[in-house]
Design a protein around this motif. Structure first.
Motif, PDB file in Angstrom:
ATOM      1  N   ALA A  99      20.218  13.870 -33.831  1.00 37.85           N
ATOM      2  CA  ALA A  99      19.331  14.809 -33.138  1.00 37.85           C
ATOM      3  C   ALA A  99      18.052  14.084 -32.782  1.00 37.85           C
ATOM      4  O   ALA A  99      17.591  13.202 -33.510  1.00 37.85           O
ATOM      5  CB  ALA A  99      19.039  16.016 -34.025  1.00 37.85           C
ATOM      6  N   TRP A 100      17.435  14.453 -31.670  1.00 39.45           N
ATOM      7  CA  TRP A 100      16.217  13.792 -31.217  1.00 39.45           C
ATOM      8  C   TRP A 100      15.179  14.826 -30.822  1.00 39.45           C
ATOM      9  O   TRP A 100      15.482  15.986 -30.566  1.00 39.45           O
ATOM     10  CB  TRP A 100      16.514  12.862 -30.033  1.00 39.45           C
ATOM     11  N   GLN A 101      13.945  14.362 -30.804  1.00 40.98           N
ATOM     12  CA  GLN A 101      12.851  15.255 -30.417  1.00 40.98           C
ATOM     13  C   GLN A 101      12.918  15.477 -28.908  1.00 40.98           C
ATOM     14  O   GLN A 101      12.841  14.531 -28.125  1.00 40.98           O
ATOM     15  CB  GLN A 101      11.505  14.646 -30.806  1.00 40.98           C
ATOM     16  N   ALA A 102      13.037  16.717 -28.493  1.00 40.39           N
ATOM     17  CA  ALA A 102      13.131  17.043 -27.073  1.00 40.39           C
ATOM     18  C   ALA A 102      11.725  17.175 -26.466  1.00 40.39           C
ATOM     19  O   ALA A 102      10.778  17.534 -27.162  1.00 40.39           O
ATOM     20  CB  ALA A 102      13.916  18.344 -26.892  1.00 40.39           C
ATOM     21  N   PRO A 103      11.608  16.892 -25.162  1.00 45.79           N
ATOM     22  CA  PRO A 103      12.668  16.419 -24.267  1.00 45.79           C
ATOM     23  C   PRO A 103      12.790  14.902 -24.319  1.00 45.79           C
ATOM     24  O   PRO A 103      11.866  14.205 -24.749  1.00 45.79           O
ATOM     25  CB  PRO A 103      12.167  16.874 -22.901  1.00 45.79           C
ATOM     26  N   ALA A 104      13.926  14.383 -23.863  1.00 49.21           N
ATOM     27  CA  ALA A 104      14.072  12.936 -23.713  1.00 49.21           C
ATOM     28  C   ALA A 104      13.192  12.474 -22.556  1.00 49.21           C
ATOM     29  O   ALA A 104      13.001  13.203 -21.579  1.00 49.21           O
ATOM     30  CB  ALA A 104      15.537  12.584 -23.433  1.00 49.21           C
ATOM     31  N   ARG A 105      12.643  11.291 -22.670  1.00 46.66           N
ATOM     32  CA  ARG A 105      11.831  10.737 -21.591  1.00 46.66           C
ATOM     33  C   ARG A 105      12.752  10.023 -20.603  1.00 46.66           C
ATOM     34  O   ARG A 105      13.532   9.150 -20.989  1.00 46.66           O
ATOM     35  CB  ARG A 105      10.790   9.758 -22.136  1.00 46.66           C
ATOM     36  N   ARG A 106      12.651  10.377 -19.329  1.00 51.16           N
ATOM     37  CA  ARG A 106      13.383   9.699 -18.262  1.00 51.16           C
ATOM     38  C   ARG A 106      12.409   8.804 -17.508  1.00 51.16           C
ATOM     39  O   ARG A 106      11.419   9.281 -16.962  1.00 51.16           O
ATOM     40  CB  ARG A 106      14.018  10.698 -17.303  1.00 51.16           C
ATOM     41  N   GLN A 107      12.713   7.524 -17.450  1.00 53.79           N
ATOM     42  CA  GLN A 107      11.799   6.591 -16.789  1.00 53.79           C
ATOM     43  C   GLN A 107      11.594   6.954 -15.323  1.00 53.79           C
ATOM     44  O   GLN A 107      10.499   6.759 -14.782  1.00 53.79           O
ATOM     45  CB  GLN A 107      12.327   5.165 -16.916  1.00 53.79           C
ATOM     46  N   SER A 108      12.612   7.464 -14.659  1.00 48.16           N
ATOM     47  CA  SER A 108      12.497   7.795 -13.241  1.00 48.16           C
ATOM     48  C   SER A 108      11.448   8.869 -12.976  1.00 48.16           C
ATOM     49  O   SER A 108      10.999   9.023 -11.828  1.00 48.16           O
ATOM     50  CB  SER A 108      13.849   8.255 -12.701  1.00 48.16           C
ATOM     51  N   PRO A 152      10.522   0.188  -8.442  1.00 45.07           N
ATOM     52  CA  PRO A 152       9.089  -0.013  -8.644  1.00 45.07           C
ATOM     53  C   PRO A 152       8.662  -0.351 -10.071  1.00 45.07           C
ATOM     54  O   PRO A 152       7.493  -0.193 -10.419  1.00 45.07           O
ATOM     55  CB  PRO A 152       8.499   1.328  -8.200  1.00 45.07           C
ATOM     56  N   THR A 153       9.580  -0.821 -10.889  1.00 45.85           N
ATOM     57  CA  THR A 153       9.222  -1.313 -12.214  1.00 45.85           C
ATOM     58  C   THR A 153      10.372  -2.199 -12.695  1.00 45.85           C
ATOM     59  O   THR A 153      11.376  -2.347 -12.007  1.00 45.85           O
ATOM     60  CB  THR A 153       8.965  -0.170 -13.208  1.00 45.85           C
ATOM     61  N   SER A 154      10.195  -2.797 -13.856  1.00 49.09           N
ATOM     62  CA  SER A 154      11.234  -3.648 -14.439  1.00 49.09           C
ATOM     63  C   SER A 154      11.421  -3.249 -15.892  1.00 49.09           C
ATOM     64  O   SER A 154      10.602  -2.520 -16.470  1.00 49.09           O
ATOM     65  CB  SER A 154      10.811  -5.119 -14.369  1.00 49.09           C
ATOM     66  N   TYR A 155      12.484  -3.756 -16.497  1.00 46.98           N
ATOM     67  CA  TYR A 155      12.710  -3.461 -17.913  1.00 46.98           C
ATOM     68  C   TYR A 155      11.520  -3.898 -18.748  1.00 46.98           C
ATOM     69  O   TYR A 155      11.006  -3.123 -19.575  1.00 46.98           O
ATOM     70  CB  TYR A 155      13.983  -4.150 -18.405  1.00 46.98           C
ATOM     71  N   HIS A 156      11.069  -5.145 -18.569  1.00 42.99           N
ATOM     72  CA  HIS A 156       9.997  -5.668 -19.402  1.00 42.99           C
ATOM     73  C   HIS A 156       8.745  -4.791 -19.319  1.00 42.99           C
ATOM     74  O   HIS A 156       8.110  -4.487 -20.336  1.00 42.99           O
ATOM     75  CB  HIS A 156       9.643  -7.098 -18.978  1.00 42.99           C
ATOM     76  N   LEU A 157       8.376  -4.412 -18.118  1.00 40.92           N
ATOM     77  CA  LEU A 157       7.156  -3.624 -17.952  1.00 40.92           C
ATOM     78  C   LEU A 157       7.322  -2.208 -18.482  1.00 40.92           C
ATOM     79  O   LEU A 157       6.485  -1.721 -19.258  1.00 40.92           O
ATOM     80  CB  LEU A 157       6.765  -3.578 -16.476  1.00 40.92           C
ATOM     81  N   SER A 158       8.402  -1.544 -18.077  1.00 42.05           N
ATOM     82  CA  SER A 158       8.548  -0.130 -18.446  1.00 42.05           C
ATOM     83  C   SER A 158       8.720   0.057 -19.940  1.00 42.05           C
ATOM     84  O   SER A 158       8.237   1.041 -20.506  1.00 42.05           O
ATOM     85  CB  SER A 158       9.712   0.499 -17.681  1.00 42.05           C
ATOM     86  N   VAL A 159       9.381  -0.894 -20.626  1.00 41.48           N
ATOM     87  CA  VAL A 159       9.624  -0.697 -22.051  1.00 41.48           C
ATOM     88  C   VAL A 159       8.315  -0.728 -22.841  1.00 41.48           C
ATOM     89  O   VAL A 159       8.140   0.058 -23.786  1.00 41.48           O
ATOM     90  CB  VAL A 159      10.637  -1.729 -22.587  1.00 41.48           C
TER      91      VAL A 159
END
Length: 290
Positions: A68-77, A201-208
Motif C-alpha cells: 500500500a502507498w500514500q495516495a496519490p501517486a506522483r506522475r512526472q508528466s 522536457p526533462t531527463s531521468y537524472h534531473l527529474s529523479v
C-alpha cells in the motif's frame, strides 16, 4: 527527527517483473519496519513508450503483493513545470547549453573519433557526447531551439564540477564492487549529460532528484545498476541546493544467463506469474525475502 520516506518509482512502459517486486518489497518493508512513509511515483516522461494500461497494471500488481502507498501517486508528466524551473536555475549559473546533433550524427562523430582509439564511455557503456556545441559563442546560441530543429539541453559537466567541488554520498547498501559507507562521487565519468530534449522536457537524472526533494524522500533504495548514477544525482543536488538522501543500492534479479531482468528482454511479468497460480508469498521467496 523526520519520518523516513521511501519510494518505488517504476516507468509504465511494460509490466512489472521479479526485479521490480524485489525493489518494491524492500522499500515497503523498510518503511513499515521503521514507521516511515512509502510512496509510489510513476516515471512517465517518455510519452512514446508509457501507456495507461501499464500504469493500471503497476497498481494492480503492487496491491496483489500486499503493498500500500500514500495516495496519490506522483506522475512526472503532471509536474513538467518543476523540471523546467530546475533547468532555468542551472542555466542562470551558465551551466546549460543546447546541442543539435541527431543520435545518428552523434554515432558518426563517435565513429570518427574512434578511428584514432576508443572514445570514452560512461558507466553504462554509452559514448560520451562527442560534439562541439559547447564551443558555440553566446551570440550563436540564442534562437537555435526556437528554429524548430531537434535539440538537447546539456549540462556543462566541467563547469558544474568546478562549481560544486568534491562530492560524496552515504551508501548503506552495497555497490556492484561492494562499495559501501562514504562513496566519492565521480559525475565527470558521465560527460555532458542531457537534461532535457525538445520532445521530452526533462531527463531521468534531473527529474529523479527534483521528485525526491519535493516528495521529502529520505532513503533511496534501488538496484545496483543505478549505483554510479548517484554521482550525477549528488552533483545536481549540490547545484540546485537540494537535500541529500541516504542511498541503499540492492542486488539485482538475474535470469539463467546472468542478465539483469528487464522489460527489454521480455522478463516474465508478475501478472503472468499470478495467472499461473503463483502467490504473493511465493513471490517473496522467489526474490529471496522471508
Amino acid at each position: 527527527m523526520p519520518t523516513p520516506v521511501f519510494r518505488f518509482a517504476p516507468s509504465p512502459n511494460g509490466y512489472l517483473h521479479l526485479g521490480h517486486a524485489l525493489s518494491a518489497l524492500l522499500n515497503f518493508d523498510a518503511a513499515r519496519s521503521c514507521g516511515g512513509t512509502f510512496l509510489l511515483r510513476i516515471e512517465d516522461i517518455d510519452a512514446t513508450r508509457c501507456r495507461p494500461e501499464f500504469e493500471a497494471a503497476i497498481a494492480e500488481d503492487l496491491a496483489w503483493l500486499g503493498i500500500a502507498w500514500q495516495a496519490p501517486a506522483r506522475r512526472q508528466s503532471e509536474h513538467l513545470a518543476d523540471y523546467r524551473d530546475a533547468i532555468q536555475r542551472l542555466a542562470a549559473q551558465d551551466l546549460v547549453y543546447p546541442s543539435f546533433e541527431s543520435r545518428a550524427e552523434i554515432a558518426r562523430l563517435v565513429a570518427q573519433r574512434e578511428a584514432n582509439g576508443r572514445w570514452p564511455r560512461d558507466p553504462d557503456g554509452a559514448p560520451l557526447y562527442p560534439g562541439t556545441a559547447k564551443l558555440l559563442s553566446a551570440g550563436e546560441r540564442p534562437g537555435l531551439p526556437e528554429s524548430g530543429a531537434p535539440y538537447a539541453l546539456r549540462l556543462d559537466m566541467a563547469a558544474a564540477r568546478a562549481r560544486a567541488g568534491e562530492l560524496a554520498w552515504i551508501e548503506q547498501g552495497e555497490g556492484p564492487n561492494r562499495e559501501t559507507g562514504t562513496v566519492a562521487a565521480n559525475p565527470q565519468a558521465w560527460g555532458d549529460i542531457v537534461l532535457a530534449r525538445k520532445e521530452t522536457p526533462t531527463s531521468y537524472h534531473l527529474s529523479v532528484v527534483i521528485d525526491d526533494a519535493l516528495q521529502g524522500v529520505t532513503d533511496v533504495m534501488r538496484g545496483q545498476d543505478l549505483f554510479w548514477s548517484t554521482s550525477v544525482h549528488r552533483l545536481l543536488q549540490q547545484l540546485l541546493d537540494l537535500p541529500q538522501p541516504v542511498y541503499r543500492h540492492h542486488r539485482l534479479m538475474r535470469d539463467s544467463g546472468g542478465r539483469k531482468l528487464s522489460k527489454s528482454t521480455a522478463a516474465t511479468g508478475l501478472r503472468e506469474l499470478r495467472a499461473r497460480g503463483v502467490t504473493p508469498a511465493e513471490i517473496r521467496r522467489l526474490v529471496g525475502l522471508a
